[in-house]
Motif scaffolding. Structure first.
Motif, PDB file in Angstrom:
ATOM      1  N   ASN A 260       0.827  -1.216   0.000  1.00  0.00           N
ATOM      2  CA  ASN A 260       0.000   0.000   0.000  1.00  0.00           C
ATOM      3  C   ASN A 260       0.861   1.265   0.000  1.00  0.00           C
ATOM      4  OD1 ASN A 260      -2.472   1.275  -0.090  1.00  0.00           O
ATOM      5  ND2 ASN A 260      -2.712   1.358   2.126  1.00  0.00           N
ATOM      6  N   HIS A 261       1.976   1.187  -0.745  1.00  0.00           N
ATOM      7  CA  HIS A 261       2.926   2.292  -0.768  1.00  0.00           C
ATOM      8  C   HIS A 261       3.674   2.210  -2.094  1.00  0.00           C
ATOM      9  CE1 HIS A 261       6.648   4.497   0.248  1.00  0.00           C
ATOM     10  NE2 HIS A 261       5.910   5.155   1.130  1.00  0.00           N
ATOM     11  N   ALA A 262       3.683   3.290  -2.853  1.00  0.00           N
ATOM     12  CA  ALA A 262       4.210   3.257  -4.220  1.00  0.00           C
ATOM     13  C   ALA A 262       5.666   2.823  -4.271  1.00  0.00           C
ATOM     14  CB  ALA A 262       4.048   4.628  -4.868  1.00  0.00           C
ATOM     15  N   ALA A 263       6.502   3.385  -3.418  1.00  0.00           N
ATOM     16  CA  ALA A 263       7.933   3.057  -3.445  1.00  0.00           C
ATOM     17  C   ALA A 263       8.173   1.599  -3.072  1.00  0.00           C
ATOM     18  CB  ALA A 263       8.699   3.985  -2.504  1.00  0.00           C
ATOM     19  N   MET A 264       7.394   1.123  -2.082  1.00  0.00           N
ATOM     20  CA  MET A 264       7.534  -0.276  -1.674  1.00  0.00           C
ATOM     21  C   MET A 264       7.077  -1.208  -2.789  1.00  0.00           C
ATOM     22  SD  MET A 264       6.375  -0.218   2.330  1.00  0.00           S
ATOM     23  CE  MET A 264       6.515  -1.989   2.520  1.00  0.00           C
TER      24      MET A 264
END
Length: 286
Positions: A260-264
């Motif tokens: 739920n996190h773009a970079a991850m």
């Protein structure tokens, strides 16, 4: 030390009247797929030869061939002189004025005009051939070991890449949680409702637990270390490495669904890419 299923081995033997060449080629396969080509004179030795190759090479699509090149003027095929003369006599009855050379050409094409004398296996000769077969097997095994060494270096590099990206993913976890808290707080403010701080904290903890990737990180790390450990085993381990990569894939996929996190998510995609490259090469491991 892992071995590749891909390999090639060749050895030759010069006998007084013939040259023996043995070639073995191996490609990857789920099991043992052994194809043997050899002169009919040695056919009775095929069963024992198959057992020898199966024990030595274990797995792969294996093409084995023995080639025999005669180095003398002798040949096992002979002209069946009485039969040819009989054919010529009959043809002369049909064509009394025909050229005998043309009749000869016709006669040698008739059934039984040529005969092949069946050779028996010479035990001393076969022992020498067994030696050259063993040499070819040793050559293909050396080839497999060299290929396996190259594969091992690639595996270790890609495992290290996944480990690095996994740690980078975990390092972003704090930032991700703060972003989730901010989004939830902003949503509640938009609703303009009275907020019970204790209840909010309880709900937030419950919500964040569903997105916690600690367990996945621990399991993935264990799988990565087990993969490295399995690479060092002496026994054939291609299937085991394949099973480990499946487990690694499950943990990476779960981390992706929870991120739920773009970079991850970007890092998860990169881990998947590295893992797919590992899976492709694992198919070549013995």
């Amino acid at each position: 030390m892992i071995q590749s299923m891909t390999g090639f081995g060749k050895a030759t033997l010069q006998l007084p009247s013939k040259k023996i060449t043995v070639e073995i080629k191996s490609l990857n396969s789920k099991g043992l797929d052994l194809n043997v080509r050899m002169p009919s004179v040695y056919r009775e030795m095929e069963l024992g030869l198959r057992t020898q190759l199966s024990n030595a090479l274990e797995r792969g699509k294996i093409d084995f061939a023995i080639y025999v090149e005669n180095t003398t003027e002798q040949t096992a095929t002979r002209v069946n002189i009485p039969i040819v003369k009989a054919y010529i006599g009959q043809l002369l009855e049909v064509y009394p004025n025909a050229d005998e050379t043309e009749l000869m050409k016709m006669a040698v094409r008739m059934p039984d005009a040529l005969k092949t004398e069946r050779e028996e296996v010479d035990e001393n000769e076969w022992k020498q051939i067994e030696g050259v077969i063993s040499e070819a097997v040793g050559n293909i095994k050396s080839f497999r070991i060299a290929e396996g060494s190259a594969l091992e270096k690639e595996f270790l590099q890609r495992i290290a890449n996944i480990m690095t990206m996994m740690n980078a993913t975990v390092a972003m976890d704090g930032e991700r949680i703060e972003n989730v808290k901010k989004r939830l707080s902003a949503a509640l403010e938009d609703l303009k409702v009275t907020l019970d701080e204790n209840r909010f904290e309880q709900e937030l903890i419950f919500y964040l637990e569903k997105y916690d990737i600690t367990e996945e990180k621990v399991r993935l790390e264990n799988h990565l270390n087990y993969f490295i450990q399995t690479l060092a085993d002496k026994e054939a381990n291609g299937r085991k490495l394949g099973f480990i990569t499946q487990e690694m894939g499950r943990e990476i996929n779960t981390m992706g669904s929870k991120s739920n996190h773009a970079a991850m998510q970007k890092l998860v995609v990169q881990m998947k890419d590295e893992l797919e490259k590992i899976k492709e090469q694992v198919l070549n491991v013995l």
